[in-house]
Enzyme design. Structure first.
Site, short mmCIF file in Angstrom:
data_model
loop_
_atom_site.label_atom_id
_atom_site.label_comp_id
_atom_site.label_asym_id
_atom_site.label_seq_id
_atom_site.Cartn_x
_atom_site.Cartn_y
_atom_site.Cartn_z
N GLY A 1 -16.00 -8.02 42.09
CA GLY A 1 -15.96 -9.01 43.17
C GLY A 1 -14.59 -8.93 43.82
O GLY A 1 -13.57 -8.94 43.11
N GLY B 1 -2.68 6.75 52.64
CA GLY B 1 -1.71 5.67 52.46
C GLY B 1 -2.04 4.44 53.26
O GLY B 1 -3.19 3.99 53.26
N GLY C 1 -14.12 1.97 37.39
CA GLY C 1 -14.48 0.55 37.39
C GLY C 1 -13.57 -0.27 38.28
O GLY C 1 -12.53 0.21 38.75
N SER D 1 -9.80 -0.88 36.15
CA SER D 1 -8.94 0.17 36.75
C SER D 1 -7.59 -0.36 37.23
O SER D 1 -6.72 0.43 37.59
CB SER D 1 -9.67 0.81 37.95
OG SER D 1 -9.67 -0.08 39.06
N LEU E 1 -5.53 3.20 54.27
CA LEU E 1 -6.10 4.45 54.77
C LEU E 1 -6.48 5.41 53.64
O LEU E 1 -6.44 6.63 53.82
CB LEU E 1 -5.07 5.13 55.69
CG LEU E 1 -4.60 4.31 56.90
CD1 LEU E 1 -3.35 4.93 57.52
CD2 LEU E 1 -5.72 4.21 57.94
N THR F 1 -13.30 2.46 43.60
CA THR F 1 -13.69 1.05 43.61
C THR F 1 -12.48 0.17 43.29
O THR F 1 -11.78 0.42 42.31
CB THR F 1 -14.80 0.79 42.56
OG1 THR F 1 -15.85 1.73 42.76
CG2 THR F 1 -15.34 -0.63 42.67
N ALA F 2 -12.27 -0.83 44.11
CA ALA F 2 -11.20 -1.84 43.92
C ALA F 2 -9.80 -1.32 44.23
O ALA F 2 -8.82 -2.02 43.97
CB ALA F 2 -11.23 -2.46 42.52
N ALA F 3 -9.68 -0.14 44.82
CA ALA F 3 -8.34 0.33 45.21
C ALA F 3 -7.75 -0.60 46.27
O ALA F 3 -6.58 -1.01 46.19
CB ALA F 3 -8.41 1.76 45.74
N GLY F 4 -8.58 -0.96 47.26
CA GLY F 4 -8.11 -1.89 48.30
C GLY F 4 -7.76 -3.24 47.70
O GLY F 4 -6.77 -3.87 48.09
N ASP F 5 -8.57 -3.70 46.76
CA ASP F 5 -8.30 -5.00 46.12
C ASP F 5 -6.98 -4.94 45.35
O ASP F 5 -6.22 -5.92 45.33
CB ASP F 5 -9.43 -5.36 45.15
CG ASP F 5 -10.76 -5.53 45.87
OD1 ASP F 5 -10.75 -5.88 47.06
OD2 ASP F 5 -11.80 -5.29 45.23
N ASP G 1 -12.28 7.12 40.64
CA ASP G 1 -13.18 6.10 41.20
C ASP G 1 -12.34 5.22 42.14
O ASP G 1 -11.35 4.64 41.70
CB ASP G 1 -13.76 5.28 40.03
CG ASP G 1 -14.69 4.16 40.48
OD1 ASP G 1 -14.91 3.99 41.70
OD2 ASP G 1 -15.20 3.44 39.59
N ALA H 1 -12.15 -11.82 42.77
CA ALA H 1 -11.72 -11.75 41.37
C ALA H 1 -10.85 -10.51 41.13
O ALA H 1 -9.86 -10.57 40.39
CB ALA H 1 -12.93 -11.75 40.45
O1 RIB Z 1 -13.89 -4.03 46.41
C1 RIB Z 1 -14.67 -3.68 45.31
C2 RIB Z 1 -15.64 -4.78 45.00
O2 RIB Z 1 -16.54 -4.91 46.07
C3 RIB Z 1 -16.48 -4.53 43.79
O3 RIB Z 1 -15.90 -4.96 42.59
C4 RIB Z 1 -17.78 -5.24 44.14
O4 RIB Z 1 -18.01 -6.38 43.38
C5 RIB Z 1 -17.70 -5.55 45.62
O5 RIB Z 1 -17.51 -6.88 45.82
#
Ligand code: RIB
Length: 306
Positions: free
Chosen positions: A40, A227, A289, A293, A223, A250-254, A248, A43
Site C-alpha cells: 500500500g 534518477g 517485495g 525491500s 525517473l 515495487t515500492a521504489a517510488g514509495d 523488483d 503504508a
Molecule cells: O507503490 C507500490 C504499492 O502500490 C504496492 O505496495 C501496492 O500495494 C500498490 O498500492
C-alpha cells in the site's frame, strides 16, 4: 531528535506473482512464485520514513480481516504510531494484485477495500496527529476528498506538505496546487497530470515547469533508473540514480517519498534529502517485495555505488 512524519493514506496486502513476463489480455500464463507481502503506497511510505530515521504516525483504514491485522502488526513492528489506523467492520482490507516479470517490471491492480472508508471525518478524528507533525505525506489510493481535506488542514497548520499523486489522476484539481510544498509524481503520473510525454530529461523538465506554472511550489519527478529531477522557480536539477542490479521495482517510488520526507523532517537540506531518498530507492530495487525491500538508515549510510 528525529522529526515527525504523518502519512495519511492506504494500506494494502500485496498478492505478488512472479512470472517470466506479464500476461496479455485473455491469456493464462504459468507463474513462478507467489507471496503475500505488506504494501500500500501510504503504508510503504510510512515504513520508509520510519526505517530512514523519522518518528512516524499513520492515518488510514483497514477491514476487519486477517490482512488488516497483519498490516497493522507490520507497522507496529516498525515503531509506527497506529492509533490513527481504523478497523472498519464488514469490509475487506485493501489489496494489490501484482505481477513482477523477469525484467523486474511490475503491473498492479488495486482493490480499495478499507482504504475507501478513509473519509475526511476519520482524518479529523486524528487531527492531533497532524498538529504534531513536521511533514504530512499523502498519495491518491484513498478518496480524493480526504486527500483535499488533509492537504488543506496540513497547510492551515503550517506543515510541510508532500503529495505523491499516485496512482495518477487525469489532472489534479486546480485548487490543490497551492496547498502542496513538494509534488512528487513518477514519469507516467507527470504525463497524466500535464499531458506532456515524460520519456526524456527534456520532457521531464517541461512537465515539471508546467506543474510549477499550475502552482506547485516544488516538483520532483522520479525517473526510475534515470534518477530524478528537482524543479522550483529557482531552477531545475537532475539527480542521476546510483547504479544497482534490479530485482523488483515495487515500492521504489514509495521509498523515495518516505526517505525524502524523513530527511526533511530531520532538518536536512533539499539537496541532502534528494540524494538520501534516491539512494534509499535504489537500494529498495535490489530486493523483492514492497515493505520488505525498504532499506534502513544504516543501509543507506553504508551504500557504496558500484
Ligand atoms: O507503490 C507500490 C504499492 O502500490 C504496492 O505496495 C501496492 O500495494 C500498490 O498500492
Amino acid at each position: 531528535m528525529s522529526g515527525k512524519v504523518v502519512v495519511v493514506g492506504s494500506l494494502n496486502m500485496d498478492l505478488v506473482t512472479r512470472a517470466h513476463r506479464l500476461p496479455k489480455a485473455g491469456e493464462t500464463l504459468a507463474g513462478e512464485s507467489f507471496a503475500t507481502v505488506p504494501g500500500g503506497k501510504g503504508a510503504n511510505q510510512a515504513v520508509a520514513a520510519a526505517r530512514l530515521g523519522a518518528r512516524v504516525a499513520m492515518i488510514g483504514c483497514v477491514g476487519d480481516d486477517a490482512y488488516g491485522e497483519q498490516l497493522c502488526a507490520a507497522l507496529i513492528a516498525e515503531q509506527i504510531d497506529c492509533q490513527g489506523v481504523t478497523k472498519v467492520a464488514g469490509v475487506s482490507t485493501g489489496i494489490a494484485s501484482i505481477v513482477v516479470d523477469a525484467n523486474s517490471q511490475n503491473a498492479i491492480i488495486i482493490v480499495a477495500g478499507g482504504n475507501g472508508h478513509l473519509t475526511p471525518e476519520v482524518v479529523t478524528r486524528f487531527d492531533a496527529l497532524l498538529v504534531d507533525a513536521d511533514v504530512v505525506v499523502c498519495q491518491l489510493e484513498v478518496p480524493t476528498q480526504t486527500v483535499f481535506h488533509t492537504l488543506r488542514r496540513a497547510r492551515e497548520l503550517g506543515k510541510t506538505v508532500v503529495l505523491n499523486p499516485a496512482p495518477a489522476l487525469a489532472a489534479l484539481p486546480a485548487q490543490w496546487y497551492s496547498l502542496i510544498d513538494y509534488l512528487i509524481p513518477n514519469e507516467s503520473e507527470a504525463t497524466a497530470l500535464t499531458g506532456i510525454a515524460v520519456d526524456s530529461l527534456a520532457g521531464a523538465e517541461s512537465a515539471a515547469r508546467a506543474l510549477l506554472a499550475a502552482g506547485a511550489a516544488k516538483v520532483i519527478i522520479t525517473l526510475g533508473e534515470q534518477g530524478s529531477l528537482f524543479a522550483s522557480l529557482e531552477g531545475v536539477r537532475h539527480y542521476p540514480a546510483p547504479r544497482v542490479v534490479p530485482v523488483d521495482t515495487t515500492a521504489a517510488g514509495d521509498t523515495f517519498v518516505g526517505g525524502f520526507a524523513a530527511a526533511l523532517a530531520q532538518g536536512q537540506s533539499e539537496d541532502n534529502a534528494m540524494q538520501f531518498g534516491q539512494t534509499a530507492a535504489a537500494l529498495s530495487v535490489t530486493r523483492a517485495g514492497a515493505q520488505p525491500s525498504i532499506p534502513t538508515f544504516l543501509d543507506v549510510q553504508g551504500f557504496k555505488p558500484a
